[in-house]
Enzyme design. Structure first.
Site, PDB file in Angstrom:
ATOM      1  N   ALA A   1      11.157   1.909   8.283  1.00 43.40           N
ATOM      2  CA  ALA A   1       9.737   2.299   8.337  1.00 43.40           C
ATOM      3  C   ALA A   1       9.404   1.233   9.798  1.00 43.40           C
ATOM      4  O   ALA A   1       9.032   0.344   9.567  1.00 43.40           O
ATOM      5  CB  ALA A   1       8.926   1.652   7.289  1.00 43.40           C
TER       6      ALA A   1
ATOM      7  N   TYR B   1       5.235  -8.185  15.537  1.00 46.62           N
ATOM      8  CA  TYR B   1       5.233  -7.068  15.190  1.00 46.62           C
ATOM      9  C   TYR B   1       5.988  -5.925  15.944  1.00 46.62           C
ATOM     10  O   TYR B   1       6.887  -5.239  15.338  1.00 46.62           O
ATOM     11  CB  TYR B   1       3.934  -6.389  14.830  1.00 46.62           C
ATOM     12  CG  TYR B   1       3.866  -5.195  13.704  1.00 46.62           C
ATOM     13  CD1 TYR B   1       4.298  -5.293  12.341  1.00 46.62           C
ATOM     14  CD2 TYR B   1       3.462  -4.070  14.187  1.00 46.62           C
ATOM     15  CE1 TYR B   1       4.318  -4.166  11.635  1.00 46.62           C
ATOM     16  CE2 TYR B   1       3.344  -2.932  13.514  1.00 46.62           C
ATOM     17  CZ  TYR B   1       3.758  -2.915  11.961  1.00 46.62           C
ATOM     18  OH  TYR B   1       3.766  -1.865  11.330  1.00 46.62           O
TER      19      TYR B   1
ATOM     20  N   VAL C   1      13.476  -9.971   1.362  1.00 43.06           N
ATOM     21  CA  VAL C   1      14.745  -9.247   1.957  1.00 43.06           C
ATOM     22  C   VAL C   1      15.168 -10.013   3.033  1.00 43.06           C
ATOM     23  O   VAL C   1      16.517  -9.550   3.676  1.00 43.06           O
ATOM     24  CB  VAL C   1      14.115  -8.060   2.799  1.00 43.06           C
ATOM     25  CG1 VAL C   1      13.584  -6.928   1.757  1.00 43.06           C
ATOM     26  CG2 VAL C   1      13.228  -8.270   3.730  1.00 43.06           C
TER      27      VAL C   1
ATOM     28  N   PHE D   1       0.939  -1.207  -0.017  1.00 43.68           N
ATOM     29  CA  PHE D   1       0.066   0.028   0.042  1.00 43.68           C
ATOM     30  C   PHE D   1       0.667   1.173  -0.110  1.00 43.68           C
ATOM     31  O   PHE D   1       1.067   2.142  -1.012  1.00 43.68           O
ATOM     32  CB  PHE D   1      -0.828  -0.094   1.212  1.00 43.68           C
ATOM     33  CG  PHE D   1      -1.522   1.174   1.729  1.00 43.68           C
ATOM     34  CD1 PHE D   1      -2.099   2.180   0.676  1.00 43.68           C
ATOM     35  CD2 PHE D   1      -1.302   1.550   2.938  1.00 43.68           C
ATOM     36  CE1 PHE D   1      -2.449   3.368   1.328  1.00 43.68           C
ATOM     37  CE2 PHE D   1      -1.832   2.917   3.521  1.00 43.68           C
ATOM     38  CZ  PHE D   1      -2.344   3.427   2.536  1.00 43.68           C
TER      39      PHE D   1
ATOM     40  N   TYR E   1      24.130   0.525  13.258  1.00 41.71           N
ATOM     41  CA  TYR E   1      24.860   0.750  12.088  1.00 41.71           C
ATOM     42  C   TYR E   1      25.162   2.309  12.021  1.00 41.71           C
ATOM     43  O   TYR E   1      26.179   2.971  11.621  1.00 41.71           O
ATOM     44  CB  TYR E   1      24.072   0.455  10.886  1.00 41.71           C
ATOM     45  CG  TYR E   1      24.473  -1.036  10.366  1.00 41.71           C
ATOM     46  CD1 TYR E   1      23.776  -2.098  11.001  1.00 41.71           C
ATOM     47  CD2 TYR E   1      25.268  -1.266   9.219  1.00 41.71           C
ATOM     48  CE1 TYR E   1      23.964  -3.271  10.573  1.00 41.71           C
ATOM     49  CE2 TYR E   1      25.452  -2.536   8.893  1.00 41.71           C
ATOM     50  CZ  TYR E   1      24.878  -3.691   9.621  1.00 41.71           C
ATOM     51  OH  TYR E   1      25.253  -4.983   9.374  1.00 41.71           O
TER      52      TYR E   1
ATOM     53  N   LEU F   1      20.184 -12.035  -2.665  1.00 46.01           N
ATOM     54  CA  LEU F   1      19.578 -11.726  -3.834  1.00 46.01           C
ATOM     55  C   LEU F   1      20.377 -12.359  -4.874  1.00 46.01           C
ATOM     56  O   LEU F   1      21.418 -12.691  -4.923  1.00 46.01           O
ATOM     57  CB  LEU F   1      19.657  -9.946  -4.161  1.00 46.01           C
ATOM     58  CG  LEU F   1      18.777  -9.121  -3.326  1.00 46.01           C
ATOM     59  CD1 LEU F   1      19.112  -7.803  -3.395  1.00 46.01           C
ATOM     60  CD2 LEU F   1      17.241  -9.525  -3.406  1.00 46.01           C
TER      61      LEU F   1
HETATM   62  P1  NAD Z   1       1.657  -3.675   3.111  1.00 46.25           P
HETATM   63  O1  NAD Z   1       1.400  -4.907   3.745  1.00 46.25           O
HETATM   64  O2  NAD Z   1       0.745  -3.182   2.253  1.00 46.25           O
HETATM   65  O3  NAD Z   1       3.053  -3.688   2.241  1.00 46.25           O
HETATM   66  C1  NAD Z   1       4.286  -4.473   2.705  1.00 46.25           C
HETATM   67  C2  NAD Z   1       4.879  -4.688   1.600  1.00 46.25           C
HETATM   68  O4  NAD Z   1       6.284  -5.576   2.037  1.00 46.25           O
HETATM   69  C3  NAD Z   1       3.859  -5.723   1.040  1.00 46.25           C
HETATM   70  O5  NAD Z   1       4.019  -5.625  -0.724  1.00 46.25           O
HETATM   71  C4  NAD Z   1       4.737  -7.201   0.987  1.00 46.25           C
HETATM   72  O6  NAD Z   1       4.422  -8.042   0.193  1.00 46.25           O
HETATM   73  C5  NAD Z   1       6.187  -6.557   1.340  1.00 46.25           C
HETATM   74  N1  NAD Z   1       7.065  -7.648   2.083  1.00 46.25           N
HETATM   75  C6  NAD Z   1       6.868  -8.082   3.354  1.00 46.25           C
HETATM   76  N2  NAD Z   1       7.619  -9.094   3.845  1.00 46.25           N
HETATM   77  C7  NAD Z   1       8.708  -8.991   2.805  1.00 46.25           C
HETATM   78  C8  NAD Z   1      10.066  -9.819   2.678  1.00 46.25           C
HETATM   79  N3  NAD Z   1      10.512 -10.402   3.451  1.00 46.25           N
HETATM   80  N4  NAD Z   1      10.554  -9.300   1.366  1.00 46.25           N
HETATM   81  C9  NAD Z   1       9.969  -8.617   0.617  1.00 46.25           C
HETATM   82  N5  NAD Z   1       8.880  -7.936   0.581  1.00 46.25           N
HETATM   83  C10 NAD Z   1       8.035  -8.144   1.794  1.00 46.25           C
HETATM   84  O7  NAD Z   1       1.903  -2.616   4.237  1.00 46.25           O
HETATM   85  P2  NAD Z   1       1.957  -1.033   4.210  1.00 46.25           P
HETATM   86  O8  NAD Z   1       0.727  -0.570   4.982  1.00 46.25           O
HETATM   87  O9  NAD Z   1       2.130  -0.453   3.194  1.00 46.25           O
HETATM   88  O10 NAD Z   1       3.194  -0.763   5.185  1.00 46.25           O
HETATM   89  C11 NAD Z   1       4.517  -0.501   4.901  1.00 46.25           C
HETATM   90  C12 NAD Z   1       5.464  -0.480   5.709  1.00 46.25           C
HETATM   91  O11 NAD Z   1       5.136   0.690   6.584  1.00 46.25           O
HETATM   92  C13 NAD Z   1       5.503  -1.529   6.712  1.00 46.25           C
HETATM   93  O12 NAD Z   1       6.847  -1.667   7.226  1.00 46.25           O
HETATM   94  C14 NAD Z   1       4.678  -1.247   7.893  1.00 46.25           C
HETATM   95  O13 NAD Z   1       5.091  -1.710   9.121  1.00 46.25           O
HETATM   96  C15 NAD Z   1       4.728   0.194   8.107  1.00 46.25           C
HETATM   97  N6  NAD Z   1       3.632   0.791   8.850  1.00 46.25           N
HETATM   98  C16 NAD Z   1       2.624   0.861   8.134  1.00 46.25           C
HETATM   99  C17 NAD Z   1       1.358   1.546   8.852  1.00 46.25           C
HETATM  100  C18 NAD Z   1       0.188   1.747   8.199  1.00 46.25           C
HETATM  101  O14 NAD Z   1      -0.682   2.449   8.852  1.00 46.25           O
HETATM  102  N7  NAD Z   1      -0.075   1.317   7.009  1.00 46.25           N
HETATM  103  C19 NAD Z   1       1.754   1.997  10.078  1.00 46.25           C
HETATM  104  C20 NAD Z   1       2.963   1.921  10.823  1.00 46.25           C
HETATM  105  C21 NAD Z   1       3.981   1.185  10.249  1.00 46.25           C
END
Ligand code: NAD
Ligand code: UDP
Length: 318
Positions: free
Chosen positions: A122, A153, A60, A14, A167, A64
């Site tokens: 993030a 989480y 990740v 997202f 780091y 790679l």
């Molecule tokens: P999301 O689930 O839509 O996006 C996360 C993406 O990371 C997905 O496309 C998923 O496939 C990918 N992913 C997960 N594990 C992976 C891995 N091991 N290797 C490669 N790709 C991987 O979530 P989001 O809402 O877009 O959140 C993005 C980031 O922001 C996250 O780290 C989340 O913890 C952080 N975050 C989001 C919110 C929120 O309100 N949306 C709040 C706090 C923190």
């Protein structure tokens, strides 16, 4: 002349897909690394034919392949967003969540170190757990249940932050941590169980709006465009180096108020249905954004009404 290269881990999610789009609009080369555990190909489809966009299907937490390594070589900016994010998703994938934020953070930091790249991690307001200080300032250490249902989480993010700081201190890496508070907008996964997607989908389809508990718990919602503009400022500004910042909209609402607002904006006849409150659900959450406002001059601009109208239009279009 070669373009500036950015690596967005979790770029098909997202928030990540909005970030990719914004960076492409600035004429930067974007490498989106995603294993699609919670992401969606549809999120990146509009970018796929852009010659500056590269989609790498990879994890990740794993090394790679050679092709991806050479694509990433010379990267200047790394955004680590790769992690399941909604309570439903991270509880479905607890080990993957812990690893994405621990081993995944380590792997990406190593790439940053090898390339001299700037790094943004993030993190989340969840590092504060069920906060005993309100609103939450960056100086607060939090109140996390280390063995609770949300711990994969919360502790994953806390570990990730500690790894970034290792780091920063030992290698003088140009890295920053952003604690993101509840963010919403188009391309949220309609099935991931978060409150904005649940309530909107329920209201649009005339289904009961499921308020957990009595709805007196609070959240503060930030529109995704505001969040992405914050990311860019954090990455660019030298004053963010080695620092942690809250990023979110401080306007706080109870969940019951929020349900009523969605009902009103969608002109829905859905009833509001009260169901059980999930375990360890934080009672209050509101970012104190004084630091980012004063040091970097960032403030959210999109009102809840405007942001929700865009989000509702998105869910209507599905
Ligand atoms: P999301 O689930 O839509 O996006 C996360 C993406 O990371 C997905 O496309 C998923 O496939 C990918 N992913 C997960 N594990 C992976 C891995 N091991 N290797 C490669 N790709 C991987 O979530 P989001 O809402 O877009 O959140 C993005 C980031 O922001 C996250 O780290 C989340 O913890 C952080 N975050 C989001 C919110 C929120 O309100 N949306 C709040 C706090 C923190
Ligand atoms: N919530 C709710 N009904 C739903 C989904 C969520 O009442 O259908 C509540 C949830 O209990 C929490 C808040 O809304 O108090 C925000 O939940 P979400 O899963 O979006 O994110 P959280 O902030 O808990 O990580």
């Amino acid at each position: 002349m070669s373009k500036v290269k950015c690596l967005i881990a979790g770029g098909a999610g997202f928030i990540g897909s909005h970030l990719c789009e914004t960076l492409l609009a600035q004429d930067l080369e974007v490498i989106c690394l995603d294993n699609f555990i919670t992401g969606n190909r549809k999120n990146v489809e509009p970018m796929i034919n852009n010659p500056l966009f590269h989609l790498v299907e990879g994890d990740v937490t794993k090394p790679l392949d050679k092709t991806s390594q050479s694509l990433i070589s010379g990267v200047q900016f790394i955004y680590h967003l790769a992690s399941p994010a909604s309570p439903g998703q991270y509880q479905k994938y607890p080990a993957e969540t812990l690893l994405a934020n621990s081993l995944g953070t380590f792997n990406l930091l190593e790439i940053a170190k090898a390339n001299g790249a700037k790094f943004l991690y993030a993190s989340s307001s969840e590092v504060y757990g069920n906060p005993q200080q309100h609103p939450q300032r960056e100086s607060y250490w939090g109140n996390v249940n280390p063995i609770g249902v949300r711990s994969c989480y919360d502790e994953g993010k806390r570990f990730g932050e500690a790894m970034v700081m290792a780091y920063v201190r030992k290698d003088d890496l140009d890295a920053r941590i952003v604690r993101i508070f509840n963010t919403y907008g188009p391309r949220m996964d309609k099935d991931d169980g978060r409150v904005v997607s649940n309530f909107t989908v329920q209201a649009l389809s005339g289904m009961p709006i499921t308020v957990y508990g009595d709805g007196s718990q609070t959240r503060s919602f930030c529109y995704v465009d505001d969040l992405v503009s914050g990311f860019l400022i954090l990455m660019e500004n030298e004053k963010a180096r080695g620092e942690v910042f809250n990023l979110g909209n401080p306007e706080e609402h109870t969940i019951l108020e929020f349900a009523k607002f969605i009902k009103q904006l969608t002109e829905s006849s859905s009833e509001i249905k009260f169901t059980d409150l999930p375990e360890d659900d934080p009672t209050r959450r509101q970012p104190d954004i004084t630091r980012i406002k004063q040091i970097l001059g960032w403030m959210p601009k999109v009102s809840l009404e405007e942001g929700l109208k865009q989000t509702i239009a998105y869910f209507r279009s599905l």
